[in-house]
Enzyme design. Structure first.
Site, PDB file in Angstrom:
ATOM      1  N   HIS A  29       0.858  -1.191   0.000  1.00  0.00           N
ATOM      2  CA  HIS A  29       0.000   0.000   0.000  1.00  0.00           C
ATOM      3  C   HIS A  29       0.895   1.243   0.000  1.00  0.00           C
ATOM      4  O   HIS A  29       1.968   1.236   0.598  1.00  0.00           O
ATOM      5  CB  HIS A  29      -0.913  -0.015   1.233  1.00  0.00           C
ATOM      6  N   GLU A  78      -3.986   2.363  -7.206  1.00  0.00           N
ATOM      7  CA  GLU A  78      -4.374   3.451  -6.318  1.00  0.00           C
ATOM      8  C   GLU A  78      -3.471   4.653  -6.568  1.00  0.00           C
ATOM      9  O   GLU A  78      -2.341   4.708  -6.054  1.00  0.00           O
ATOM     10  CB  GLU A  78      -4.225   3.015  -4.852  1.00  0.00           C
TER      11      GLU A  78
HETATM   12  P1  PGA Z   1      -9.466   6.173   0.529  1.00  0.00           P
HETATM   13  O1  PGA Z   1      -8.247   5.144   0.744  1.00  0.00           O
HETATM   14  O2  PGA Z   1     -10.624   5.377  -0.009  1.00  0.00           O
HETATM   15  O3  PGA Z   1      -9.730   6.732   1.894  1.00  0.00           O
HETATM   16  O4  PGA Z   1      -8.994   7.191  -0.455  1.00  0.00           O
HETATM   17  C1  PGA Z   1      -8.021   4.109  -0.159  1.00  0.00           C
HETATM   18  C2  PGA Z   1      -6.823   3.310   0.270  1.00  0.00           C
HETATM   19  O5  PGA Z   1      -5.899   3.884   0.855  1.00  0.00           O
HETATM   20  O6  PGA Z   1      -6.772   2.082   0.050  1.00  0.00           O
END
Ligand code: PGA
Length: 242
Positions: A96, A166
């Site tokens: 992540h 992401e």
């Molecule tokens: P968020 O986070 O939906 O709060 O933007 C997503 C993540 O960090 O996996």
């Protein structure tokens, strides 16, 4: 149609009690569970009790947010795959962006973690994504390509591993790429990078009930990885009602 994955990343939120209460409320929701695969990635301390609460219910899978690659030993503060497995964990988020930026995790470490989770039959959700600066410099594809090449190794395949795209600038910011941009990048990950075309790709970064349906409707999006909006069971249920 392939069943979409909706994964919640609770980060460092929720006590044991709050986590179990969420699960109990979620279990009451009349959903067609065959239509969605839910993965709740909770803090370590909640996993065991959540596993107990879910026993007998196969509609939700349990996920962790990190792991260490050794089986056991003098590694203060770390957690092994075996320990996660014993709690009923089937999935683990690896790489992540918060692990990469705050805890300096490298692509190579992400790859080792993914391998070790797979050896123990825990499926990794490997995260990739660019910073705002990289996006502005038109480096998104180059950065993703490098992350994928170095973080995902030959132990992974489209059946045992999921990739989450992401964009770092979209996480927790309320900003998202346009639907076209998401589609373009997901197709890039699926098609341009040889050997990875059949992977399930989740989109993550400021997903909420107001945008989840449109994002999930994109052909290239196989599911969602949701942070903030997954913390509230009412909001999470709205996202699940597609
Ligand atoms: P968020 O986070 O939906 O709060 O933007 C997503 C993540 O960090 O996996």
């Amino acid at each position: 149609m392939i069943k979409p994955v909706v994964a919640a990343n609770w980060k460092m939120y929720k006590t044991i009690e709050e986590s179990v209460s969420f699960v109990e409320k979620l279990k009451k929701k009349p959903l067609d569970w065959d239509e969605v695969h839910i993965i709740l990635c909770a803090p370590y301390t909640s996993l065991f009790e959540m596993g107990n609460s879910l026993r007998g219910d196969s509609f939700v899978s349990l996920g962790a947010q990190n792991l260490y690659w050794e089986q056991e030993g003098a590694f203060t503060g770390e957690i092994s795959v075996g320990m996660l497995k014993a709690c009923g964990v089937e999935w683990v988020i690896v790489g992540h962006s918060e692990r990469r930026t705050i805890f300096n995790e490298t692509n190579n470490e992400v790859s080792i973690k993914a391998t070790n989770s797979l050896k123990n039959n825990i499926h990794p959700i490997i995260c990739v994504g660019e910073t705002l600066q990289q996006k502005k410099n038109n480096q998104t594809k180059e950065i993703l390509s490098k992350q994928i090449r170095e973080s995902i190794n030959d132990d992974s395949n489209n059946n045992n591993t999921i990739i989450a795209y992401e964009p770092i600038w979209a996480i927790g910011s309320g900003l998202t790429p346009s639907f076209n941009e998401i589609d373009e990048i997901h197709n890039f990950i699926k098609n341009e990078i040889r050997g990875y075309e059949n992977y399930k790709i989740l989109y993550g970064g400021s997903v909420k009930s107001a945008n989840s349906k449109e994002i999930l409707n994109l052909d290239s999006v196989d599911g969602l990885l949701i942070g903030r909006a997954s913390l509230n069971v009412t909001e999470f249920n709205k996202i699940l009602s597609f």
